[in-house]
Enzyme design. Sequence first.
Site, PDB file in Angstrom:
ATOM      1  N   ASP A 180       0.788   8.038   2.674  1.00 50.40           N
ATOM      2  CA  ASP A 180       0.545   6.633   2.317  1.00 50.40           C
ATOM      3  C   ASP A 180       0.679   5.711   3.535  1.00 50.40           C
ATOM      4  O   ASP A 180      -0.121   4.789   3.713  1.00 50.40           O
ATOM      5  CB  ASP A 180       1.514   6.184   1.220  1.00 50.40           C
TER       6      ASP A 180
ATOM      7  N   THR B   4       1.062  11.365  -8.146  1.00 50.02           N
ATOM      8  CA  THR B   4       1.168   9.934  -8.393  1.00 50.02           C
ATOM      9  C   THR B   4       2.239   9.721  -9.459  1.00 50.02           C
ATOM     10  O   THR B   4       2.956  10.668  -9.830  1.00 50.02           O
ATOM     11  CB  THR B   4      -0.214   9.319  -8.731  1.00 50.02           C
TER      12      THR B   4
ATOM     13  N   LYS C 253       6.240  11.219  -7.735  1.00 48.99           N
ATOM     14  CA  LYS C 253       6.373  11.176  -6.277  1.00 48.99           C
ATOM     15  C   LYS C 253       7.797  11.436  -5.773  1.00 48.99           C
ATOM     16  O   LYS C 253       7.974  11.972  -4.686  1.00 48.99           O
ATOM     17  CB  LYS C 253       5.887   9.821  -5.746  1.00 48.99           C
TER      18      LYS C 253
END
Length: 272
Positions: A100, A59, A63
């Site tokens: 994601d 995170t 990233k």
Amino acid sequence: MAGVMGWPVMHSRSPKIHNYWLGKHGLAGAYMPLAIKSDGLHAALRALPALGFAGCNLTIPHKETAFDIVDRVDPVARRVGAINCVVVAPDGSLEGRNYDGFGYVQSILDAWPEWRADAGPIAVIGAGGAARAVLVSLADQDAKEIRLVNRTPAPAQAVAQEFGPPVKAVAWDHRHAALEGTAMLVNTTSQGMAGQPALDLALDKLPASALVSDIIYIPQETPLLTAARLRGNRTVNGLGMLLHQARPAFHAWFGVMPQVTAELRAMIEATI
Ligand code: ATR
């Protein structure tokens, strides 16, 4: 073992999600928050095999920088331009992935199983990192037209140029009109998040049949989603994206594809 590397990281809900599934599937493992600063990422990632980790999530602020450290990057993560999951291969090499976008699409299907990306034009607000994951997933679901609106023109134009059709940049001044005839509206900006003002967007032109989604989950209903719900639009918040992106990561590390149960959702909602 697995974990999430970030700075800060203690706010992350990922340990709760993965440890719930480890327990549910009777697996002897653990998932932990790993507070790693930028200058420690290289050593921390390279230590994963020796520590017996199957991999980790990444995170903020890791990233993008992880690209220069891992040994391979899968095609989706490359297109998104960010890695949110690292998998340790049997030979100890590291592969970067990004789930994601998978999480985003699954969260919509979870709420509205009949949803299709090619049902009509889609308006996406924001052109940052989160937007890129959403755009890749919508394009891969065969979206025919994506109207990309960003406050600052350059990032939207750059993303539209890089991705090509179905993505086209629309000027911020035209954002209200850009909702006309759309089947879906997505907010990927920080506007509407707790502590931030609401997204400055008038919904008058939005068809009543359009689905409105916000990738924010704190609060669970942003002012945008409240306004959309009150005028009769279907809505989806960002919690499902968080929950569903975790599923293929868990599968890659532990060999079981877990499910987003009502119990898990309620457990995470209770922390918001
Ligand atoms: P993330 O990785 O979470 O997407 P980001 O890359 O910083 O974060 O992107 C934030 C997005 O929110 C951008 O599209 C940004 O627009 P700009 O490119 O114009 O900065 C958008 N955003 C942030 N504050 C905004 C505001 N007050 N109004 C409209 N959009 C805003």
